[in-house]
Design a protein around this motif. Structure first.
Motif, PDB file in Angstrom:
ATOM      1  N   TYR A  25      55.239  22.135  58.129  1.00 58.59           N
ATOM      2  CA  TYR A  25      53.906  21.984  57.490  1.00 58.59           C
ATOM      3  C   TYR A  25      53.788  23.606  57.347  1.00 58.59           C
ATOM      4  CZ  TYR A  25      49.087  19.785  56.900  1.00 58.59           C
ATOM      5  OH  TYR A  25      48.317  19.708  55.742  1.00 58.59           O
ATOM      6  N   ALA A  58      53.022  17.576  63.127  1.00 55.44           N
ATOM      7  CA  ALA A  58      51.567  18.014  63.037  1.00 55.44           C
ATOM      8  C   ALA A  58      51.182  19.599  64.068  1.00 55.44           C
ATOM      9  CB  ALA A  58      50.476  17.039  64.111  1.00 55.44           C
ATOM     10  N   TYR A  66      54.776   9.102  61.497  1.00 54.63           N
ATOM     11  CA  TYR A  66      53.720  10.444  60.715  1.00 54.63           C
ATOM     12  C   TYR A  66      52.834  10.474  61.786  1.00 54.63           C
ATOM     13  CZ  TYR A  66      51.502   6.410  58.216  1.00 54.63           C
ATOM     14  OH  TYR A  66      51.113   5.394  57.616  1.00 54.63           O
ATOM     15  N   PHE A  67      51.531  11.490  62.119  1.00 55.84           N
ATOM     16  CA  PHE A  67      50.566  11.121  62.627  1.00 55.84           C
ATOM     17  C   PHE A  67      49.326  11.421  61.988  1.00 55.84           C
ATOM     18  CE2 PHE A  67      53.297  14.330  65.007  1.00 55.84           C
ATOM     19  CZ  PHE A  67      53.206  13.376  66.444  1.00 55.84           C
ATOM     20  N   VAL A 108      46.772  13.039  62.138  1.00 52.65           N
ATOM     21  CA  VAL A 108      46.705  14.464  61.872  1.00 52.65           C
ATOM     22  C   VAL A 108      47.874  15.105  61.806  1.00 52.65           C
ATOM     23  CG1 VAL A 108      44.235  13.765  62.136  1.00 52.65           C
ATOM     24  CG2 VAL A 108      45.656  14.763  63.717  1.00 52.65           C
ATOM     25  N   ASN A 109      47.738  15.776  60.355  1.00 53.86           N
ATOM     26  CA  ASN A 109      48.503  16.835  60.426  1.00 53.86           C
ATOM     27  C   ASN A 109      48.243  18.142  60.931  1.00 53.86           C
ATOM     28  OD1 ASN A 109      49.556  15.530  56.962  1.00 53.86           O
ATOM     29  ND2 ASN A 109      51.358  16.043  58.973  1.00 53.86           N
ATOM     30  N   ASN A 110      47.138  18.554  61.020  1.00 54.95           N
ATOM     31  CA  ASN A 110      46.989  20.181  61.281  1.00 54.95           C
ATOM     32  C   ASN A 110      45.851  20.191  61.885  1.00 54.95           C
ATOM     33  OD1 ASN A 110      45.835  20.236  59.186  1.00 54.95           O
ATOM     34  ND2 ASN A 110      45.802  22.674  59.233  1.00 54.95           N
ATOM     35  N   HIS A 112      51.014  17.146  51.294  1.00 57.14           N
ATOM     36  CA  HIS A 112      51.600  17.082  52.307  1.00 57.14           C
ATOM     37  C   HIS A 112      52.968  17.227  51.471  1.00 57.14           C
ATOM     38  CE1 HIS A 112      53.851  16.527  56.540  1.00 57.14           C
ATOM     39  NE2 HIS A 112      54.391  17.331  55.885  1.00 57.14           N
ATOM     40  N   LEU A 156      45.893  11.102  69.477  1.00 59.40           N
ATOM     41  CA  LEU A 156      46.790  11.018  67.813  1.00 59.40           C
ATOM     42  C   LEU A 156      47.691   9.999  67.926  1.00 59.40           C
ATOM     43  CD1 LEU A 156      49.286  14.614  67.653  1.00 59.40           C
ATOM     44  CD2 LEU A 156      46.617  13.980  67.236  1.00 59.40           C
TER      45      LEU A 156
END
Length: 231
Positions: free
Chosen positions: A50, A226, A140-141, A143-145, A122, A160
């Motif tokens: 990321y 993430a 995938y989560f 949220v990414n960040n 992304h 998460l």
């Protein structure tokens, strides 16, 4: 008459200089195009997790090429794409020549490397680790960040959710929670495990930047990503 001409020329030059200054300032303040890129190698490890990458052409291909130019030791030589019967396709990723790979934009499978991207998207590319059954499941989560504050406490908890993509017997896309997955922080396994709904509470007790992912004994996960900044 000569004095008036000189005065007029001086005014014109001043106006031109002011216009040039405004143009330069506008150019300097112009926001550049960017995406976030993640790359997982053939061992299921993050080569890029990321990372923000500036691009000039708004395509998946350009995003991955720019990520290699910035982060791969051999630069763009670590990446290649070519026109195939399926369109513009990936042929080399992180120094490995392969067609056994996948690429997603915002957790949706891209049909071609020529697919368009937008600022802040992304882009995730990976090499399959299961070269026999190709069972790697993209995950995938939610949220990414995100940021975590330890300002008023010695620890902080973040929840998460982990989801994976698969296909049913009719090749319809199915999204399902990942239960029993072990969370990793910066590559190290933790005691945090997802529940039957894919939810997990992660406790942070020290400051720093943490790359969060997960592994499962029940399925082969394309590693979710993430990034948490703990302040």
């Amino acid at each position: 008459m000569k004095k008036q001409t000189k005065k007029l020329l001086s005014l014109v030059l001043v106006a031109l200089m002011l216009a040039a200054s405004v143009f330069v300032l506008a150019s300097c303040g112009e926001e550049k195009n960017y995406v976030y890129v993640t790359v997982a190698d053939g061992n299921g490890k993050f080569a890029v997790a990321y990372e923000k990458v500036e691009i000039t052409e708004m395509t998946v291909d350009a995003a991955l090429r720019a990520a290699h130019a910035e982060f791969y030791s051999g630069g763009e030589d670590g990446y290649a794409s070519a026109q195939t019967q399926y369109g513009l396709s990936l042929t080399k990723l992180w120094g490995t020549e392969t067609s056994s790979c996948g690429y997603y934009v915002n957790n949706v499978s891209a049909s071609s490397l020529a697919d368009a991207v937008e600022n802040g998207d992304h882009v995730y590319a990976f090499i399959y680790t299961d070269m026999t059954n190709f069972s790697d499941s993209y995950s995938y989560f939610n949220v990414n960040n995100f940021e975590v504050e330890l300002k008023y406490s010695d620890s902080s908890t973040t929840t998460l959710n982990l989801t994976h993509l698969a296909f049913d017997e009719n090749w319809n896309l199915v999204k399902s929670p990942v239960a029993g997955a072990v969370i990793t922080l910066n590559g190290e396994k933790t005691d945090f495990v997802t529940d039957e709904n894919g939810n997990v509470n992660i406790i942070f007790s020290e400051k720093g930047e943490f790359v969060i992912s997960a592994v499962s004994e029940d399925m082969t996960l394309v590693p979710p990503v993430a990034v948490a900044t703990v302040k």
